[in-house]
Write a protein that holds these residues in place. Sequence first.
Motif, PDB file in Angstrom:
ATOM      1  N   UNK A   1       0.842  -1.193   0.000  1.00 16.44           N
ATOM      2  CA  UNK A   1       0.000   0.000   0.000  1.00 16.44           C
ATOM      3  C   UNK A   1       0.878   1.244   0.000  1.00 16.44           C
ATOM      4  N   UNK A   2       0.270   2.383  -0.305  1.00 15.59           N
ATOM      5  CA  UNK A   2       0.998   3.650  -0.325  1.00 15.59           C
ATOM      6  C   UNK A   2      -0.004   4.783  -0.272  1.00 15.59           C
ATOM      7  N   UNK A   3       0.496   5.981   0.069  1.00 13.10           N
ATOM      8  CA  UNK A   3      -0.376   7.152   0.115  1.00 13.10           C
ATOM      9  C   UNK A   3       0.453   8.412  -0.055  1.00 13.10           C
TER      10      UNK A   3
ATOM     11  N   UNK B   1       4.810  10.120  -5.939  1.00 12.86           N
ATOM     12  CA  UNK B   1       5.851  11.136  -5.759  1.00 12.86           C
ATOM     13  C   UNK B   1       5.595  12.389  -6.582  1.00 12.86           C
ATOM     14  N   UNK B   2       4.386  12.495  -7.153  1.00 11.81           N
ATOM     15  CA  UNK B   2       3.968  13.748  -7.757  1.00 11.81           C
ATOM     16  C   UNK B   2       3.797  14.781  -6.645  1.00 11.81           C
ATOM     17  N   UNK B   3       4.128  16.036  -6.932  1.00  7.18           N
ATOM     18  CA  UNK B   3       3.946  17.099  -5.950  1.00  7.18           C
ATOM     19  C   UNK B   3       2.829  18.017  -6.424  1.00  7.18           C
ATOM     20  N   UNK B   4       1.798  18.188  -5.592  1.00  6.15           N
ATOM     21  CA  UNK B   4       0.677  19.056  -5.932  1.00  6.15           C
ATOM     22  C   UNK B   4       0.445  20.063  -4.820  1.00  6.15           C
ATOM     23  N   UNK B   5      -0.244  21.143  -5.173  1.00  8.58           N
ATOM     24  CA  UNK B   5      -0.630  22.159  -4.203  1.00  8.58           C
ATOM     25  C   UNK B   5      -1.894  21.713  -3.474  1.00  8.58           C
ATOM     26  N   UNK B   6      -2.063  22.200  -2.258  1.00  8.84           N
ATOM     27  CA  UNK B   6      -3.245  21.827  -1.481  1.00  8.84           C
ATOM     28  C   UNK B   6      -4.526  22.236  -2.206  1.00  8.84           C
ATOM     29  N   UNK B   7      -4.508  23.357  -2.890  1.00 10.50           N
ATOM     30  CA  UNK B   7      -5.697  23.820  -3.608  1.00 10.50           C
ATOM     31  C   UNK B   7      -6.120  22.851  -4.695  1.00 10.50           C
TER      32      UNK B   7
ATOM     33  N   UNK C   1       8.729   5.120  -5.243  1.00 10.66           N
ATOM     34  CA  UNK C   1       7.982   6.012  -6.146  1.00 10.66           C
ATOM     35  C   UNK C   1       7.472   5.273  -7.367  1.00 10.66           C
ATOM     36  N   UNK C   2       8.277   4.396  -7.908  1.00 13.84           N
ATOM     37  CA  UNK C   2       7.935   3.716  -9.154  1.00 13.84           C
ATOM     38  C   UNK C   2       6.860   2.655  -8.972  1.00 13.84           C
ATOM     39  N   UNK C   3       6.515   2.338  -7.741  1.00 16.42           N
ATOM     40  CA  UNK C   3       5.568   1.255  -7.482  1.00 16.42           C
ATOM     41  C   UNK C   3       4.121   1.722  -7.388  1.00 16.42           C
TER      42      UNK C   3
END
Length: 232
Positions: free
Chosen positions: A68-70, A210-216, A203-205
């Motif tokens: 699992x991952x989050x 490992x994408x970086x997004x803004x809270x908005x 990250x590859x799994x």
Amino acid sequence: MNSPHRFFLLPAIGLAVVLTAHPAQAQSRVGEAAMVKNEVLRVAAATTPINVGDALLRDETVRTGLESAARLVMADSTNLSLGPNASLKLDRTVFDDEHHYRDVAVRLTSGAFRFVTGHSEKAAYKITTPLATIGVRGTVLDILSQRGRSVVVLQDGAASVCTTSQQCVQLTQPGDTAIITSTGGKVSISKTNTPPWTFAATCSQAAGLCTVTQFADATPVGDDPAGMLCGR
């Protein structure tokens, strides 16, 4: 006998039910789950699944299961990625305003993590493992917390890593790594620029981990969460 107070009784009961039925809503919302793979749980008074878009609350623990991952996005756009069998607690959060923390503490109990700082002042962040305290300065960090061992790998920025007995090393170049070990009750720390481990393989799994997004941008729009996972 008709009491003049009876007309206020039912609304008062209704209000009490609302206040007691949803105690989590009264807690501080400090972030959201932006990416979830397989079993991801919130551990509080009860253990419940976390889904994409669910709120994260102060003082609760997030735990991932096997395979699992989050990825969690905090209110100041800090991104926290968790690998399999990982556990963290959002220990303390004090807001300066809606999207900046004056003080934020994250306890990484076990497992593998990637930490990408958001918009708050860097001195506001405090990351801990059972063996180390990590201060960050504009940082991307990979952190591994195991029984008797913590590994902190600098990917970008700078960081100070200290043991509980205040032995410290400074990470200033990409690849700089602090290794903290506990043997026979004695904790030691060393520094190398040849990391024995990084979060990259994790990250590859899982797509979007490992994408970086803004809270908005953390909350999916309509029925298309895929765009959010790709950092749109």
